[in-house]
Design a protein around this motif. Structure first.
Motif, PDB file in Angstrom:
ATOM      1  N   LEU A 127      -8.816  -0.428  -7.265  1.00 26.28           N
ATOM      2  CA  LEU A 127      -7.518  -1.085  -7.330  1.00 26.28           C
ATOM      3  C   LEU A 127      -7.146  -1.715  -5.995  1.00 26.28           C
ATOM      4  O   LEU A 127      -7.495  -1.204  -4.927  1.00 26.28           O
ATOM      5  CB  LEU A 127      -6.438  -0.076  -7.734  1.00 26.28           C
ATOM      6  N   ALA A 128      -6.420  -2.816  -6.061  1.00 28.25           N
ATOM      7  CA  ALA A 128      -5.952  -3.481  -4.841  1.00 28.25           C
ATOM      8  C   ALA A 128      -4.896  -2.649  -4.141  1.00 28.25           C
ATOM      9  O   ALA A 128      -4.817  -2.628  -2.905  1.00 28.25           O
ATOM     10  CB  ALA A 128      -5.389  -4.862  -5.194  1.00 28.25           C
ATOM     11  N   ALA A 129      -4.075  -1.954  -4.901  1.00 26.30           N
ATOM     12  CA  ALA A 129      -3.041  -1.074  -4.344  1.00 26.30           C
ATOM     13  C   ALA A 129      -2.809   0.063  -5.331  1.00 26.30           C
ATOM     14  O   ALA A 129      -2.538  -0.174  -6.507  1.00 26.30           O
ATOM     15  CB  ALA A 129      -1.742  -1.847  -4.106  1.00 26.30           C
ATOM     16  N   PRO A 136      -2.198  12.118   0.925  1.00 18.23           N
ATOM     17  CA  PRO A 136      -1.918  11.641   2.285  1.00 18.23           C
ATOM     18  C   PRO A 136      -2.864  10.520   2.677  1.00 18.23           C
ATOM     19  O   PRO A 136      -3.901  10.303   2.033  1.00 18.23           O
ATOM     20  CB  PRO A 136      -2.147  12.894   3.145  1.00 18.23           C
ATOM     21  N   ASP A 137      -2.523   9.823   3.748  1.00 20.97           N
ATOM     22  CA  ASP A 137      -3.346   8.716   4.236  1.00 20.97           C
ATOM     23  C   ASP A 137      -4.496   9.288   5.062  1.00 20.97           C
ATOM     24  O   ASP A 137      -4.274   9.877   6.126  1.00 20.97           O
ATOM     25  CB  ASP A 137      -2.491   7.768   5.074  1.00 20.97           C
ATOM     26  N   ALA A 138      -5.722   9.104   4.586  1.00 22.37           N
ATOM     27  CA  ALA A 138      -6.884   9.625   5.298  1.00 22.37           C
ATOM     28  C   ALA A 138      -7.012   9.029   6.694  1.00 22.37           C
ATOM     29  O   ALA A 138      -7.583   9.652   7.597  1.00 22.37           O
ATOM     30  CB  ALA A 138      -8.156   9.346   4.489  1.00 22.37           C
ATOM     31  N   ARG A 392       8.045   7.095   7.026  1.00 19.83           N
ATOM     32  CA  ARG A 392       9.386   6.542   6.866  1.00 19.83           C
ATOM     33  C   ARG A 392       9.323   5.013   6.791  1.00 19.83           C
ATOM     34  O   ARG A 392       9.997   4.385   5.974  1.00 19.83           O
ATOM     35  CB  ARG A 392      10.290   6.966   8.023  1.00 19.83           C
ATOM     36  N   GLU A 393       8.505   4.417   7.658  1.00 21.61           N
ATOM     37  CA  GLU A 393       8.362   2.963   7.655  1.00 21.61           C
ATOM     38  C   GLU A 393       7.764   2.476   6.337  1.00 21.61           C
ATOM     39  O   GLU A 393       8.173   1.425   5.810  1.00 21.61           O
ATOM     40  CB  GLU A 393       7.484   2.532   8.836  1.00 21.61           C
ATOM     41  N   ARG A 394       6.840   3.225   5.777  1.00 13.75           N
ATOM     42  CA  ARG A 394       6.239   2.834   4.507  1.00 13.75           C
ATOM     43  C   ARG A 394       7.213   3.025   3.345  1.00 13.75           C
ATOM     44  O   ARG A 394       7.215   2.227   2.406  1.00 13.75           O
ATOM     45  CB  ARG A 394       4.945   3.627   4.291  1.00 13.75           C
ATOM     46  N   ARG A 395       8.029   4.069   3.422  1.00 17.78           N
ATOM     47  CA  ARG A 395       9.071   4.217   2.416  1.00 17.78           C
ATOM     48  C   ARG A 395      10.030   3.026   2.453  1.00 17.78           C
ATOM     49  O   ARG A 395      10.414   2.469   1.421  1.00 17.78           O
ATOM     50  CB  ARG A 395       9.842   5.511   2.645  1.00 17.78           C
ATOM     51  N   ASP A 396      10.418   2.636   3.678  1.00 14.35           N
ATOM     52  CA  ASP A 396      11.313   1.488   3.825  1.00 14.35           C
ATOM     53  C   ASP A 396      10.669   0.217   3.259  1.00 14.35           C
ATOM     54  O   ASP A 396      11.342  -0.609   2.637  1.00 14.35           O
ATOM     55  CB  ASP A 396      11.673   1.282   5.292  1.00 14.35           C
ATOM     56  N   ALA A 397       9.364   0.071   3.491  1.00 10.63           N
ATOM     57  CA  ALA A 397       8.651  -1.100   2.971  1.00 10.63           C
ATOM     58  C   ALA A 397       8.663  -1.106   1.446  1.00 10.63           C
ATOM     59  O   ALA A 397       8.831  -2.160   0.816  1.00 10.63           O
ATOM     60  CB  ALA A 397       7.216  -1.118   3.498  1.00 10.63           C
ATOM     61  N   GLY A 469       3.840   6.784  -5.178  1.00 12.13           N
ATOM     62  CA  GLY A 469       3.445   7.360  -3.904  1.00 12.13           C
ATOM     63  C   GLY A 469       3.224   6.249  -2.893  1.00 12.13           C
ATOM     64  O   GLY A 469       2.604   5.235  -3.215  1.00 12.13           O
ATOM     65  N   PHE A 470       3.718   6.429  -1.674  1.00  8.57           N
ATOM     66  CA  PHE A 470       3.675   5.313  -0.720  1.00  8.57           C
ATOM     67  C   PHE A 470       2.976   5.626   0.595  1.00  8.57           C
ATOM     68  O   PHE A 470       2.689   4.730   1.376  1.00  8.57           O
ATOM     69  CB  PHE A 470       5.106   4.836  -0.404  1.00  8.57           C
ATOM     70  N   VAL A 471       2.644   6.895   0.869  1.00  9.20           N
ATOM     71  CA  VAL A 471       2.199   7.228   2.220  1.00  9.20           C
ATOM     72  C   VAL A 471       0.761   6.803   2.501  1.00  9.20           C
ATOM     73  O   VAL A 471       0.377   6.657   3.668  1.00  9.20           O
ATOM     74  CB  VAL A 471       2.364   8.742   2.492  1.00  9.20           C
ATOM     75  N   ALA A 472      -0.070   6.620   1.475  1.00  9.60           N
ATOM     76  CA  ALA A 472      -1.475   6.282   1.698  1.00  9.60           C
ATOM     77  C   ALA A 472      -1.725   4.779   1.763  1.00  9.60           C
ATOM     78  O   ALA A 472      -2.869   4.348   1.915  1.00  9.60           O
ATOM     79  CB  ALA A 472      -2.349   6.899   0.606  1.00  9.60           C
ATOM     80  N   LEU A 473      -0.660   3.963   1.671  1.00  8.15           N
ATOM     81  CA  LEU A 473      -0.797   2.515   1.687  1.00  8.15           C
ATOM     82  C   LEU A 473      -0.137   1.927   2.922  1.00  8.15           C
ATOM     83  O   LEU A 473       0.901   2.417   3.382  1.00  8.15           O
ATOM     84  CB  LEU A 473      -0.137   1.908   0.437  1.00  8.15           C
ATOM     85  N   SER A 474      -0.732   0.872   3.458  1.00  5.73           N
ATOM     86  CA  SER A 474      -0.102   0.154   4.565  1.00  5.73           C
ATOM     87  C   SER A 474       1.095  -0.633   4.045  1.00  5.73           C
ATOM     88  O   SER A 474       1.248  -0.834   2.836  1.00  5.73           O
ATOM     89  CB  SER A 474      -1.104  -0.794   5.224  1.00  5.73           C
ATOM     90  N   GLU A 475       1.939  -1.112   4.943  1.00  5.66           N
ATOM     91  CA  GLU A 475       3.102  -1.886   4.526  1.00  5.66           C
ATOM     92  C   GLU A 475       2.674  -3.160   3.781  1.00  5.66           C
ATOM     93  O   GLU A 475       3.304  -3.565   2.802  1.00  5.66           O
ATOM     94  CB  GLU A 475       3.965  -2.226   5.739  1.00  5.66           C
TER      95      GLU A 475
END
Length: 491
Positions: A127-129, A136-138, A392-397, A469-475
């Motif tokens: 998947l693209a995203a 968690p983000d490896a 937090r920044e990724r949640r905001d994104a 879930g948002f923590v394993a993806l970049s903005e």
């Protein structure tokens, strides 16, 4: 470190005095101990949403009265020589009631067909995203520091790798966990109360084997995490679902039966994400005391609080030894380490240790030793601060992308944790269809069923809830993923 401080504008005392009083109480109760580091005044003011001058004045008063001290160019720490040594916490003086010990289980039980909760599909890697939950983000794993501690321990391993060790876990790791829990979650416990397990799933099995008998009542949130509910059910418990609302578990619907076990996720309810209010926590503890029940508190992602101070854990409020606390390193480090812990009631410690020994006789020594060194060195605290800010920044994104492509969105659980829940607007297809359209467009999102959540009421509105879930993806991946999802739904 985030201190569990709750400020009330309605209080007669000033904000500065409230901060002073609560930090002083944490020190005298043993939640903060000599030479423990404290957040900077800038960090504290940002966490509490007050001016920095307010935090500075509170610290200056604590310094003047001998509770804390500063080290130039290093930081602020709890004083090793406290002014009030006679102060004892109410927890130390509490007289726990006699615990409810289950009778011996019946023999000759028929083999039950067990259900298992769903795991991530390996094909999702294409998947693209992928907004998969609980991962968690490896890329954030502290590989350099971890390798250093692994190598250091191997040099002096001697017979540790070829011998049986304490089934309750490595003493150094249990000491580090106790030191972390006191200020971070308000849980003051003896090292002997802590038992190292292979993640929360083994913790559920350990607690279930201790307290569940065939036909006994297991209270669960509705909806709840499948992995815990199915363990309790597999041991013969009758599940008693209790609905949740924006304040968490609806305590008015708790059963009036003796000897029950209640499984709850108060800090960040799984799957919906709401936080149980302080009043509900107190009422839940009162119910457990009145009906001789035990509470399994799953604090699975409590390290990630983005708005204000985290509420003290149920275990930190417990004065009658009714809460069994379960924590894990799977969310802040990685599930591959298979490290978690259970904080057992004092009077059940020996029974828990014996049961753990019967289950597997302890976890891997090397990972425990490396984790103990990682925590003792201060690197664990720095790692938490770093990824908390990143998440937090990724949640905001994610919130920004949802607003950009879908307008005003009703979301739950955005104040903490590793995922949030989007309530799909009227006119949108149900969550399972949105999930299917997303997959076709190269975007992974989760309906409650895919997110390992168990629903008991098909009319509870759960088919309108989408887990992200948002923590394993970049903005950038988050923005691109939500844009793809928007295109798929418009098509």
């Amino acid at each position: 470190m985030q201190l569990s401080i709750i400020l009330k504008e309605s209080e007669k005392s000033t904000l500065q005095t409230q901060i002073f009083d609560q930090i002083r109480t944490m020190i005298l109760n043993g939640q903060l101990r000599g030479d423990d580091p404290l957040p900077t005044t800038r960090e504290l003011s940002a966490q509490l949403g007050v001016s920095r001058n307010t935090a500075v004045l509170a610290y200056e008063r604590l310094i003047a009265e001998g509770y804390i001290r500063t080290k130039p160019y290093v930081g602020t720490f709890v004083s090793p020589d406290l002014p009030d040594t006679a102060f004892l916490s109410s927890a130390a003086n509490a007289t726990p009631t006699a615990p409810h010990l289950p009778e011996e289980p019946e023999t000759g039980l028929a083999v039950r067909e067990l259900r298992t909760h769903r795991l991530a599909d390996p094909d999702r890697r294409r998947l693209a995203a992928d907004f998969w939950v609980g991962r968690p983000d490896a890329r954030t794993f502290p590989l350099k520091a971890w390798s250093h501690h692994i190598k250091g321990r191997l040099k002096s391993a001697a017979t540790k790798l070829t011998s049986y060790n304490d089934p309750a876990g490595l003493l150094e790791l249990r000491q580090a966990i106790a030191k972390h829990l006191a200020p971070a979650r308000g849980v003051v416990c003896d090292v002997d109360q802590i038992i190292i397990v292979g993640g929360c799933q083994e913790g559920f099995n350990l607690v279930g084997r201790m307290l569940v008998t065939p036909g006994s009542t297991a209270v669960v949130e509705s909806p709840c995490y499948q992995g815990a509910a199915f363990v309790l059910e597999s041991l013969g418990a009758k599940l008693h679902p209790v609905p949740i609302d924006r304040d968490g578990l609806d305590v008015t619907q708790l059963p009036h039966v003796n000897g029950a076990v209640a499984y709850v996720t108060p800090s960040h309810q799984y799957p919906v994400g709401v936080t149980m209010s302080l009043q509900r926590r107190i009422e839940l503890l009162s119910w457990a005391t009145q009906y001789d029940a035990y509470i399994m508190e799953d604090d699975y992602d409590s390290d990630f609080r983005f708005v204000g101070s985290p509420l003290t854990a149920l275990k930190g409020l417990d004065r009658n030894e009714r809460v069994i606390y379960l924590g894990t390193f799977s969310k802040c480090m990685g599930p591959g380490l298979r490290l978690g812990y259970v904080v057992a009631p004092r009077r059940l410690v020996d029974s828990f240790r014996r049961m753990k020994m019967l289950m597997n006789n302890g976890q891997s020594w090397l990972e425990q030793a490396a984790m103990a060194d990682f925590m003792a060195s201060g690197e664990f605290g720095r790692h938490l601060r770093r990824i908390r800010q990143l998440y937090r920044e990724r949640r905001d994104a994610l919130l920004g992308a949802l607003h950009k492509h879908f307008g005003e969105c009703e979301v739950y659980g955005e104040q903490a944790g590793m995922h949030l829940v989007w309530k799909l607007p009227e006119g949108f297809p149900p969550a399972e269809e949105v999930e299917a359209r997303g997959l076709a467009a190269g975007v992974g999102v989760c309906s409650l069923a895919t997110g390992s959540a168990l629903r008991f009421d098909k009319n509870d509105g759960g088919d309108r809830l989408l887990m992200l879930g948002f923590v394993a993806l970049s903005e950038k991946e988050i923005e691109d993923g939500i844009a793809r999802l928007a295109g798929a739904l418009k098509a």
